[in-house]
Design an enzyme around this catalytic site. Structure first.
Site, PDB file in Angstrom:
ATOM      1  CD  GLU B  51      16.200  20.224  17.649  1.00  0.00           C
ATOM      2  OE1 GLU B  51      15.838  19.961  18.760  1.00  0.00           O
ATOM      3  OE2 GLU B  51      15.772  21.051  17.265  1.00  0.00           O
ATOM      4  CG  PHE B 113      14.074  34.334  16.759  1.00  0.00           C
ATOM      5  CD1 PHE B 113      13.448  34.090  18.059  1.00  0.00           C
ATOM      6  CD2 PHE B 113      13.765  33.277  15.793  1.00  0.00           C
ATOM      7  CE1 PHE B 113      12.727  33.033  18.177  1.00  0.00           C
ATOM      8  CE2 PHE B 113      12.782  32.574  16.009  1.00  0.00           C
ATOM      9  CZ  PHE B 113      12.376  32.173  17.152  1.00  0.00           C
ATOM     10  CD  GLN B 114      14.907  29.455  16.759  1.00  0.00           C
ATOM     11  OE1 GLN B 114      15.042  29.207  15.538  1.00  0.00           O
ATOM     12  NE2 GLN B 114      14.016  28.746  17.323  1.00  0.00           N
ATOM     13  CE  LYS B 163      17.359  31.911   6.832  1.00  0.00           C
ATOM     14  NZ  LYS B 163      16.159  32.262   7.446  1.00  0.00           N
ATOM     15  CG  MET B 478      23.295   2.180  38.869  1.00  0.00           C
ATOM     16  SD  MET B 478      23.726   0.355  39.598  1.00  0.00           S
ATOM     17  CE  MET B 478      24.430  -0.162  37.792  1.00  0.00           C
TER      18      MET B 478
END
Lengths: 157, 565
Positions: B51, B113-114, B163, B478
């Site tokens: 993502e 969940f999630q 949802k 760097m």
């Protein structure tokens, strides 16, 4: 300031202060007569430059509808405090007198305690507390300052 | 039209003119993914492999086109994986719409969940965010989100959609108009302030333009070129501003700041009038604030009032869109019919040319190892300076900024503010989707590229002919440079052992891999690689491990305290 009366609006304001390292000294918020808006008074301390930046950043928040710095002009500032005192023996008389001097009101009494309500500028409430032996203060609750401009000027949208 | 929330989202995106959406499906976004399958006509979804890459890709698309980039992910880890991408876009003010699935409203707060508090997690790194609790509010919320993301100082907006809201139905009509009482971006700079600024510019003896990413984001390049040309003043551009003014023009004195040119930083230090446009006095630009431009009067044009006098107090602030303000400056300048002080300007240019003659970007070209600077220059030659270049973060980013001459806006795409390693490859995917026929390359290092290496798979799926130019010195360059300068050469954790064979890795994904380790064959090999127009090519260039980025202003030093080679 006026903010949208929506969940999360307050955390945007408080989050801004913590994220940018500004200090919230006191904060009070409640819905207004217009249900879509909340009125929030926030007390902070900083240099003129810091305050200017704070106002700019607040204005950037989408949920903040309008901001004014009340200290820029004449204004009225009030805070509500409730104090529960251990009031026995000689102190039952003494606290009545002291509360009277500060124009507070005793709003609840038990055999051993008084609960005092006091309204005024933050400094006055501080002075009242300072006048009492800390050992006798059982509990305090303060609203934080609320403010409004003097005269005909209003914070409106 | 009665539609589900998920369908409303898809229909809205198409009505809003969105062409691409980058994302990754998951439980709490399944209704939307279903609607994508059943209802989308023109809208194209690109399936990334992580993502974070979806957000960077949308960001690259937004930076290269000026249009908002759109991301779609699921709740929980889908949402948290977008955080780095969102913060990257926020720091560089790019318009993004990030749509996150959320658990159903009656599950919110139950540690479902999630489930994560997406709105809470992203609050400090977005321009604004929304949790949509009622399907009837969905279309208007989306409209508001696009409006907020793309106007004023642009930025990312997150829309969290539970949802059950995706499944609930409502009548849909595309909202044509949007109004927000608390959000009124400035559309015009103050004419009086602009007039004062023009007069100050004309009174200058040692003027300099210092311009930033705001010129590019605000489509102000054309007006800026006109203004700078008509005044004949020197211009220095920030890392984010490169390309707004053509780098090959003589008036351009290079990038400024920590790794800016000697002439740009010294001109900043000695100027008497500083004209800052769409730049925000970042600490990498100013160095030690106490030593910054000690003799300058400062004009600052910015769309964001909070950027003005934030780090450096300015004399003439102008809040407004760069394009309109600079256009007004040009108009007023033409009206005034006054010329700058030619004698003073001549003397100023002589001084600048003297600094220029130090040739601060020179480097040793005699060795047997490939110098990273030479590699960037060779890439510039092979691509005729006309590519879209993305970068990751580190030495290679600075070399790219210094040695790839950017003559057009929106050609140089890098994470300036947040400094996000792993940005380059996915950003290049976004650019390549926007411009399928253009040469798009990602200048990176072997450290950064591994932070989103999984996107080689996405590039294969969508046939993106990106060229990855990996300046491989086997070090986090760097970090190594700072350790060499400031930590007594204790190279703690900056050496990367066990590097993969990038050629084989690219091949494993079905791409072409090329390894270049000889300065003599570099140009030819690059030409061959770039000749593969329709293939993704991973070009692994083995460079000198000891090379550092010069000049350098050490942290805390003034702009006149540079380390040269």
């Amino acid at each position: 300031m006026l903010i949208e009366n929506e969940s999360g609006a307050l955390s945007r304001v408080s989050g801004l202060f913590s994220a940018r390292g500004y200090n919230i000294h006191a904060l009070t918020v409640a819905p207004t007569e217009d249900e879509s808006l909340s009125r929030l008074t926030l007390v902070t301390i900083g240099t003129a430059h810091q305050i200017e930046q704070i106002v700019k950043h607040l204005n950037r928040l989408i949920d903040v509808v309008k901001v004014i710095d009340l200290t820029e002009g004449p204004h009225i500032e009030r805070e509500l405090m409730l104090v529960k005192l251990s009031a026995t023996g000689e102190f039952r008389e003494e606290f009545v007198r002291l509360t009277d001097i500060f124009r507070g009101t005793i709003v609840d009494v038990t055999a051993t305690t008084y609960t005092v309500q006091m309204i005024g500028e933050t400094q006055k409430l501080d002075a009242y507390i300072a006048a009492i032996d800390p050992a006798l203060i059982l509990e305090t609750v303060r609203s934080g300052a609320m403010g409004i401009m003097r005269g005909e000027k209003c914070l409106q949208i | 039209m009665e539609l589900t929330g998920a369908q409303i989202l898809i229909h809205f995106l198409e009505d809003e003119g969105v062409e691409h959406i980058w994302g990754y499906p998951g439980g709490a976004a399944l209704p939307i993914y279903d609607a994508l399958d059943t209802d989308a006509k023109e809208l194209k979804h690109i399936l990334v492999r992580h993502e974070q890459a979806a957000v960077h890709a949308a960001d690259g698309y937004a930076r290269s086109t000026g249009k908002p980039g759109v991301v779609l992910v699921t709740s929980g880890p889908g949402a948290t994986n977008t955080v780095t991408g969102i913060a990257t876009a926020h720091m560089d003010s790019t318009p993004l719409i990030v749509i996150t699935g959320q658990v159903a409203t009656d599950m919110i707060g139950l540690d479902a969940f999630q489930e994560v508090d997406t709105v809470g997690i992203t609050r400090p790194i977005v321009k604004h965010n929304f949790l949509v609790k009622d399907v009837n509010d969905l279309a208007m919320t989306l409209k508001k989100a696009f409006y907020i993301a793309t106007t004023g100082r642009p930025g990312p907006v997150v829309i969290d959609i539970p949802k059950d809201v995706q499944n609930a139905t409502s009548t849909y009509e595309y909202p044509q108009e949007v109004e927000l009482r608390s959000y009124l971006p400035v559309v015009k700079g103050h004419t009086g302030q602009i007039k004062k600024a023009v007069e100050m510019m004309l009174s200058a003896e040692r003027p300099i333009f210092y311009t930033g990413g705001g010129v590019i984001m605000g489509e102000g390049s054309e007006e800026l070129v006109k203004l700078v040309k008509s005044l004949g003043y020197p211009i220095t551009q920030t890392l984010m501003g490169l390309g707004a003014f053509p780098a090959d023009d003589k008036q351009n004195i290079g990038m400024l700041g920590m790794h800016g040119t000697y002439e740009a930083n010294l001109a900043m230090h000695h100027c008497d009038v500083l004209i800052a446009i769409g730049s925000r006095f970042d600490d990498r630009v100013t160095g030690n604030i106490a030593k910054f431009c000690p003799t300058a009067k400062i004009i600052h044009v910015d769309i964001d009032p909070a950027s003005i006098s934030k780090n450096v107090v300015v004399d003439i602030p102008i809040v407004g869109p760069v394009q309109q303000v600079v256009q007004e400056m040009n108009t007023q300048l033409a009206k005034l019919n006054k010329k700058p002080d030619a004698v003073a300007l001549q003397a100023w240019w002589s001084q600048i040319d003297e600094w220029r003659n130090v040739d601060c970007l020179k480097y040793d070209t005699t060795g047997s190892k490939i110098k990273p600077q030479a590699a960037v220059q060779a890439v510039w030659e092979v691509t005729k300076g006309d590519a879209y270049v993305t970068a990751d973060v580190g030495q290679h980013q600075m070399f790219a900024a210094q040695y790839y001459t950017f003559n057009k806006p929106r050609r140089w795409i890098n994470s300036g503010g947040l400094g996000t390693m792993g940005f380059g490859l996915p950003a290049a995917m976004g650019v390549q989707m926007a411009y399928p026929d253009a040469t798009v390359l990602c200048i990176t290092g072997e450290g950064s590229i591994q932070m989103n290496i999984q996107e080689l798979s996405t590039c294969m799926q969508y046939g993106l002919p990106i060229k990855v130019v990996c300046l491989n010195n086997g070090f986090l360059g760097m970090v190594r440079q700072w350790q060499e300068f400031f930590y007594d050469r204790r190279y703690s954790m900056s050496y990367m052992d066990s590097l993969p064979n990038f050629v084989k890795l690219a091949e494993a994904y079905g791409h072409v891999g090329v390894r270049i380790d000889d300065p003599k064959t570099m140009k030819k090999q690059l030409e061959e690689a770039f000749a593969l127009k329709d293939r993704f090519v991973f070009i692994d260039i083995i460079t000198d491990q000891q090379e550092n980025v010069y000049p350098m202003i050490p942290a805390g030093a003034g702009q006149n305290e540079m380390i040269l080679v």
